[in-house]
Design an enzyme around this catalytic site. Structure first.
Site, PDB file in Angstrom:
ATOM      1  N   CYS A 261     -91.077  75.032-102.657  1.00 54.38           N
ATOM      2  CA  CYS A 261     -91.020  75.951-101.520  1.00 54.38           C
ATOM      3  C   CYS A 261     -89.589  76.482-101.390  1.00 54.38           C
ATOM      4  CB  CYS A 261     -91.430  75.219-100.245  1.00 54.38           C
ATOM      5  SG  CYS A 261     -91.067  76.143 -98.746  1.00 54.38           S
TER       6      CYS A 261
ATOM      7  N   LEU B 192     -64.047  80.616 -53.763  1.00 60.45           N
ATOM      8  CA  LEU B 192     -65.157  80.578 -52.812  1.00 60.45           C
ATOM      9  C   LEU B 192     -65.788  79.195 -52.778  1.00 60.45           C
ATOM     10  CD1 LEU B 192     -66.905  83.896 -53.904  1.00 60.45           C
ATOM     11  CD2 LEU B 192     -65.684  83.516 -51.753  1.00 60.45           C
TER      12      LEU B 192
ATOM     13  N   CYS C 246     -97.709  77.988 -95.240  1.00 60.32           N
ATOM     14  CA  CYS C 246     -96.252  78.051 -95.224  1.00 60.32           C
ATOM     15  C   CYS C 246     -95.820  79.514 -95.154  1.00 60.32           C
ATOM     16  CB  CYS C 246     -95.681  77.393 -96.473  1.00 60.32           C
ATOM     17  SG  CYS C 246     -93.873  77.394 -96.501  1.00 60.32           S
TER      18      CYS C 246
ATOM     19  N   TYR D 212     -64.436  94.380 -55.874  1.00 60.19           N
ATOM     20  CA  TYR D 212     -65.214  93.794 -54.776  1.00 60.19           C
ATOM     21  C   TYR D 212     -64.348  93.233 -53.644  1.00 60.19           C
ATOM     22  CZ  TYR D 212     -64.306  89.649 -57.647  1.00 60.19           C
ATOM     23  OH  TYR D 212     -63.707  88.693 -58.402  1.00 60.19           O
TER      24      TYR D 212
ATOM     25  N   CYS E 231     -95.211  71.795 -94.680  1.00 62.91           N
ATOM     26  CA  CYS E 231     -95.568  72.385 -95.967  1.00 62.91           C
ATOM     27  C   CYS E 231     -95.367  71.304 -97.008  1.00 62.91           C
ATOM     28  CB  CYS E 231     -94.648  73.558 -96.249  1.00 62.91           C
ATOM     29  SG  CYS E 231     -94.617  74.073 -97.964  1.00 62.91           S
TER      30      CYS E 231
ATOM     31  N   LYS F 278     -72.493  87.674 -58.107  1.00 62.52           N
ATOM     32  CA  LYS F 278     -71.249  86.981 -58.452  1.00 62.52           C
ATOM     33  C   LYS F 278     -71.039  87.164 -59.947  1.00 62.52           C
ATOM     34  CE  LYS F 278     -68.720  82.664 -57.827  1.00 62.52           C
ATOM     35  NZ  LYS F 278     -68.141  82.590 -59.147  1.00 62.52           N
TER      36      LYS F 278
ATOM     37  N   CYS G 139     -93.442  80.852 -96.552  1.00 62.68           N
ATOM     38  CA  CYS G 139     -92.814  81.319 -97.791  1.00 62.68           C
ATOM     39  C   CYS G 139     -93.835  82.077 -98.639  1.00 62.68           C
ATOM     40  CB  CYS G 139     -92.234  80.141 -98.560  1.00 62.68           C
ATOM     41  SG  CYS G 139     -93.457  79.241 -99.504  1.00 62.68           S
TER      42      CYS G 139
ATOM     43  N   LYS H  69     -74.861  79.718 -55.768  1.00 59.59           N
ATOM     44  CA  LYS H  69     -74.926  79.643 -57.220  1.00 59.59           C
ATOM     45  C   LYS H  69     -76.364  79.507 -57.707  1.00 59.59           C
ATOM     46  CE  LYS H  69     -71.484  79.000 -59.468  1.00 59.59           C
ATOM     47  NZ  LYS H  69     -70.305  78.137 -59.474  1.00 59.59           N
TER      48      LYS H  69
ATOM     49  N   ASP I 208     -69.705  86.922 -63.601  1.00 63.42           N
ATOM     50  CA  ASP I 208     -69.115  85.820 -64.349  1.00 63.42           C
ATOM     51  C   ASP I 208     -68.080  86.360 -65.332  1.00 63.42           C
ATOM     52  OD1 ASP I 208     -68.649  83.301 -65.151  1.00 63.42           O
ATOM     53  OD2 ASP I 208     -70.550  83.014 -66.202  1.00 63.42           O
TER      54      ASP I 208
ATOM     55  N   GLU J 144     -73.527  90.214 -52.708  1.00 64.90           N
ATOM     56  CA  GLU J 144     -73.119  90.879 -53.952  1.00 64.90           C
ATOM     57  C   GLU J 144     -73.346  89.942 -55.132  1.00 64.90           C
ATOM     58  OE1 GLU J 144     -68.911  91.171 -53.373  1.00 64.90           O
ATOM     59  OE2 GLU J 144     -69.055  92.824 -51.951  1.00 64.90           O
TER      60      GLU J 144
ATOM     61  N   ARG K 101     -55.510  86.071 -62.015  1.00 71.86           N
ATOM     62  CA  ARG K 101     -55.480  85.266 -60.805  1.00 71.86           C
ATOM     63  C   ARG K 101     -54.434  84.150 -60.905  1.00 71.86           C
ATOM     64  NH1 ARG K 101     -58.178  80.608 -59.176  1.00 71.86           N
ATOM     65  NH2 ARG K 101     -58.620  80.527 -56.953  1.00 71.86           N
TER      66      ARG K 101
ATOM     67  N   ASP L 173     -41.655  93.922 -77.091  1.00 70.33           N
ATOM     68  CA  ASP L 173     -42.699  93.981 -76.074  1.00 70.33           C
ATOM     69  C   ASP L 173     -42.494  95.147 -75.110  1.00 70.33           C
ATOM     70  OD1 ASP L 173     -43.935  91.015 -74.407  1.00 70.33           O
ATOM     71  OD2 ASP L 173     -44.839  92.977 -74.758  1.00 70.33           O
TER      72      ASP L 173
HETATM   73  S1  IVH Z   1     -64.910  87.512 -53.427  1.00 76.01           S
HETATM   74  C1  IVH Z   1     -61.593  85.468 -50.978  1.00 76.01           C
HETATM   75  N1  IVH Z   1     -66.904  88.601 -54.717  1.00 76.01           N
HETATM   76  O1  IVH Z   1     -65.784  84.255 -57.937  1.00 76.01           O
HETATM   77  C2  IVH Z   1     -62.780  85.654 -51.860  1.00 76.01           C
HETATM   78  N2  IVH Z   1     -65.643  86.955 -55.832  1.00 76.01           N
HETATM   79  O2  IVH Z   1     -65.325  81.455 -56.917  1.00 76.01           O
HETATM   80  C3  IVH Z   1     -62.492  86.488 -53.032  1.00 76.01           C
HETATM   81  N3  IVH Z   1     -66.368  86.534 -58.126  1.00 76.01           N
HETATM   82  O3  IVH Z   1     -62.318  84.010 -58.168  1.00 76.01           O
HETATM   83  C4  IVH Z   1     -63.580  86.526 -53.993  1.00 76.01           C
HETATM   84  N4  IVH Z   1     -67.984  88.032 -58.160  1.00 76.01           N
HETATM   85  O4  IVH Z   1     -63.498  85.605 -59.754  1.00 76.01           O
HETATM   86  C5  IVH Z   1     -65.917  87.699 -54.770  1.00 76.01           C
HETATM   87  N5  IVH Z   1     -68.653  89.706 -55.719  1.00 76.01           N
HETATM   88  C6  IVH Z   1     -67.679  88.821 -55.779  1.00 76.01           C
HETATM   89  C7  IVH Z   1     -67.432  88.055 -56.932  1.00 76.01           C
HETATM   90  C8  IVH Z   1     -66.406  87.123 -56.904  1.00 76.01           C
HETATM   91  C9  IVH Z   1     -67.335  87.111 -58.873  1.00 76.01           C
HETATM   92  C10 IVH Z   1     -65.507  85.451 -58.615  1.00 76.01           C
HETATM   93  C11 IVH Z   1     -64.043  85.680 -58.465  1.00 76.01           C
HETATM   94  C12 IVH Z   1     -63.532  84.503 -57.670  1.00 76.01           C
HETATM   95  C13 IVH Z   1     -64.612  83.505 -57.832  1.00 76.01           C
HETATM   96  C14 IVH Z   1     -64.669  82.605 -56.634  1.00 76.01           C
END
Ligand code: IVH
Length: 779
Positions: free
Chosen positions: A449, A92, A419, A237, A443, A127, A421, A325, A129, A125, A148, A46
């Site tokens: 068919c 959050l 149909c 971010y 059909c 969020k 086909c 959300k 995924d 901003e 994380r 590694d």
């Molecule tokens: S700020 C102390 N900004 O959402 C706050 N988080 O539920 C730090 N995430 O673990 C997070 N977009 O993985 C922040 N524009 C954004 C984000 C964002 C996605 C995610 C991040 C975090 C999770 C929190």
């Protein structure tokens, strides 16, 4: 000897070291892979690999064919080293509607004791995924990159993160603190993810459920060379530890990060109040499908960093930020087309072909549109942006059109009349016994068919039916197109057909092993259990459970087939079906009608119709009498109803099947209809000839303490699994049901039994503990 940091090497030194490393790694790969005799530990291997990748990352010009980042070598140890974050990575709090956003803003104002006239600026901003990562830069050089993890300690995935083009190895510009942990989201763009999956699927490699899993899986590769080939991106971010402040507002901080070489999201906005936040939210919700990457909400952050510092944290999330959300399990996307899927039984189901979008964590490309009426009702047109939702857990559906008012909208969808086909058989709308049209268009081509044939064969080989390994949709389509297989028996013929197998080897590029596997997969199923055999026939309304009930009830193929053939001549007439389907006409009413002595002339000519009914058919309830009065207004009419009930009902053979618990009249009728057709009988006979044996089903026992009893299992069972309990009970002749009614004999309750226990008490059902049950069945 400690090696000099990669960034302090000259290019010549780096080239020399990389050459050495490449040779060494290749040597270990050979020992590991071909001789199965590794000489160094995974951890040491590694380390060599990581060093080589770091050099390649730092000196991209040295990277090329044969260098360690381009060779997929031995797996490295699964364990990543731990990294303690300088400042914890928090999560959050969530808001789900405007009210909660208003509360969030009010809470902040209260906490900061702001006068009414003082505005609070926010940054909103997207969020993203994906999964968050923290990048530690010392003197502008990336030293550690981590996941994380649990927020305090993450995994050291530095070598993998270095392969992302959005992550600078060295910060650009000036003014960065000596130490700064830059944080953000690693994600995979939707298109790149889809392309990866398509290629992986074609090559038979593993695919991922959604871009987030894909990103996480790619980042946690043991071999960074694999991560390097994955289309991962990074949005910055946030930040963790910093040796000095570098901005006064969130907005300014983002500008700095961008100047240092990071990608920051271009949809972030500065706003002043709840209305502004909601505008960003709605805008992103509207454009979500077109961003090119998945987002699951909008993050609102107080812009002023001094206020962020004052607001601080509650538990594991900041007071100064919240994630608004998007509603769960819904998404919008573009309807790219409408395909028609022909089912096994000829049903034509419209399927929406969508621009791929993730809904509730799963990438959706198709959704059901149910039927022609549904398309018309929702007026869904190709090119529309539609709202999508995953109903329950499985089939996604279209909720409605978002942009029906756009000027350049296409024409309304026209459902095909024939149909899809090449035979273009006319589609029929079936009518039920009461003459109502069904919404399904079907059909009538049956096995003629090609689509139905393919569906039939796919069903036949499927996991719960004949479960033929090595024979999937792709092979079936190709074999059907070549005319090699038309019906199930042909599959078994193919396995003995040396000429065709040879074509597979020579023309289709099947290896010797694949052909051998295919033949073995087919041969293995020349012996099949009766329930799988019945289910495999793909008869309408005969599902897996019904097949099992039928197999157990008849025991052998011969007994089952004899019963079905007998039933096939005893189908009820249409008039009988219509009569039986009339509300108020129960099985008992039909019996009373059938058993009444036939009388040609009216014995009560002067009596009104309801009196005639009471006299001629004594013992009927008044709803039944009213139902008959509505069907017949004179004696001749009544005599006709009685004759239908007497002469046109199902044969006793059909009645026997219909009477089996778990079968019923619909399934019985479907069996009779199937066995009535000569071509179906011929298909079944040909199949039986190809098989070695259809194994008899175990007949339910009738001499056990629980034979014929209905049992319900509930609660967290500790002595056996639910499947085990069910199988055992059924093998002893008991019926296992999912709900408690007055017909239940025993409720077997493990710890935590809830509403079923209450139902049992209400219905006076005997409740047993697991041990009492085991004692009862004698184990
Ligand atoms: S700020 C102390 N900004 O959402 C706050 N988080 O539920 C730090 N995430 O673990 C997070 N977009 O993985 C922040 N524009 C954004 C984000 C964002 C996605 C995610 C991040 C975090 C999770 C929190």
């Amino acid at each position: 000897m400690a090696l000099p940091p990669v960034d302090q090497l000259t290019e010549d030194q780096a080239r020399a070291e990389l050459d050495r490393l490449a040779t060494e790694i290749a040597g270990h790969d050979a020992l590991y892979f071909t001789e199965d005799a590794p000489q160094i530990s995974d951890a040491d291997y590694d380390a060599l690999k990581r060093r080589a990748l770091a050099i390649e990352a730092w000196f991209p010009s040295l990277s090329g064919t044969g260098t360690p980042s381009q060779t997929v070598g031995a797996p490295v140890s699964t364990q990543f080293a731990e990294v303690r974050h300088g400042v914890p990575m928090l999560s959050l709090d969530n808001a789900f509607d405007e009210g909660e956003v208003t509360d969030f803003v009010a809470r902040i104002r209260r906490f900061l004791k702001l006068p009414a006239a003082e505005p609070v600026a926010f940054v909103a901003e997207p969020k993203i995924d994906g999964l968050s990562a923290s990048l530690r830069y010392e003197h502008g050089v990336l030293v550690v990159g981590a996941t994380r993890g649990d927020g305090r300690t993450g995994e050291d995935v530095t070598a993998n993160l270095r392969t992302l083009k959005d992550i600078p190895q060295r910060l650009k510009g000036t003014g960065w603190p000596d130490v700064v942990e830059v944080r953000g989201e690693v994600y995979a763009p939707g298109d790149a993810f889809a392309a990866f999956n398509a290629e992986a699927e074609a090559a038979g490699r593993r695919t991922y459920a959604n871009p987030r899993n894909f990103a996480a899986g790619s980042l946690r590769q043991k071999d960074p060379a694999i991560t390097a080939q994955r289309p991962l991106r990074f949005f910055a971010y946030a930040w963790g530890e910093t040796s000095a402040p570098f901005a006064e507002t969130q907005h300014e901080a983002m500008t700095r990060l961008a100047a240092w070489g990071f990608v920051v999201n271009d949809r972030s906005r500065q706003v002043e109040d709840v209305a502004g936040l909601m505008d960003v939210y709605r805008g992103l919700e509207r454009d979500r499908a077109r961003l090119g990457y998945d987002i699951d909400g909008v993050v609102y952050k107080v812009d002023r960093l001094d206020w962020q510092a004052r607001l601080g944290f509650v538990a594991r999330s900041p007071r100064w930020a919240i994630a608004h959300k998007f509603p769960a399990e819904q998404a919008t996307t573009v309807l790219e087309g409408i395909d028609i899927q022909v089912g096994r039984t000829g049903s034509h189901t419209p399927v929406a072909r969508l621009h791929p979008v993730t809904v509730g964590g799963v990438v959706v490309r198709n959704a059901t549109l149910h039927n022609a009426d549904e398309i018309a009702r929702k007026d869904v047109r190709i090119g529309d942006t539609v709202t999508l939702q995953r109903a329950g857990d499985v089939i996604p559906q279209i909720v409605g059109v978002v942009d029906a008012d756009r000027p350049d909208r296409g024409p309304a969808y026209v459902f095909p009349l024939t149909c899809v086909c090449p035979l273009k058989t006319a589609l029929v709308k079936e009518t039920n016994a009461s003459g109502e049209e069904s919404v399904v268009r079907r059909c009538t081509g049956e096995l003629a068919c090609p689509f139905q044939r393919i569906e039939h064969l796919k069903h036949f080989v499927s996991r719960r039916a004949f479960d033929i390994e090595g024979l999937g949709e792709k092979q079936i389509i190709s074999f059907v197109e070549r005319g090699w297989i038309r019906e199930p028996a042909d599959i078994f013929r193919l396995a003995r057909d040396a000429e065709k197998l040879d074509i597979l080897r020579t023309e289709d590029g099947y290896g010797e092993t694949s052909v051998a596997n295919l033949v073995a997969g087919i041969t293995a199923r020349r012996t099949i259990s009766l329930d799988r055999f019945i289910y495999g026939l793909g008869i309408r309304d005969i599902g897996e459970q019904t097949s099992l009930v039928l197999a157990r009830a008849f025991g052998s193929w011969t007994a089952f087939e004899t019963a079905c053939v007998a039933a096939s001549t005893g189908l009820p007439g249409d008039d009988w079906v219509a009569l039986a389907d009339t509300p108020g006409v129960s099985a008992r009413v039909l019996t009373v009608l059938a058993e009444a002595p036939p009388r040609a002339t009216d014995p009560w000519p002067d009596a009104p119709i309801d009196m005639k009914i009471s006299h001629a058919f004594p013992g009927l309830t008044s709803p039944a009498r009213r139902a008959l009065a509505a069907l017949a207004d004179d004696w001749t009419g009544l005599a006709r109803l009685a004759s239908i009930a007497r002469n046109e009902g199902p044969s006793p053979a059909l009645g026997l099947i219909a009477g089996l618990s778990g079968v019923g009249p619909v399934a019985a009728r479907a069996l009779a209809l199937f066995f009535r057709e000569t071509h179906n009988r011929a298909m079944v006979d040909a199949l039986v000839t190809e098989l070695d044996r259809i194994e008899d089903a175990e007949k339910p026992k009738s001499d056990t303490p629980v034979a014929g009893k209905t049992v319900v299992f509930t609660g967290a069972l500790e002595r056996f699994t639910r499947d085990e309990a069910k199988a055992r009970a059924e093998s002893l002749g008991a019926r296992v049901s999912g709900s408690v009614s007055k017909k239940t004999d025993y409720l077997v309750a493990g710890p935590g039994a809830g509403s079923k226990m209450a139902d049992a008490v209400k219905h006076g059902v005997t409740v047993l503990t697991e041990d009492e049950w085991l004692a009862l069945i004698g184990t």
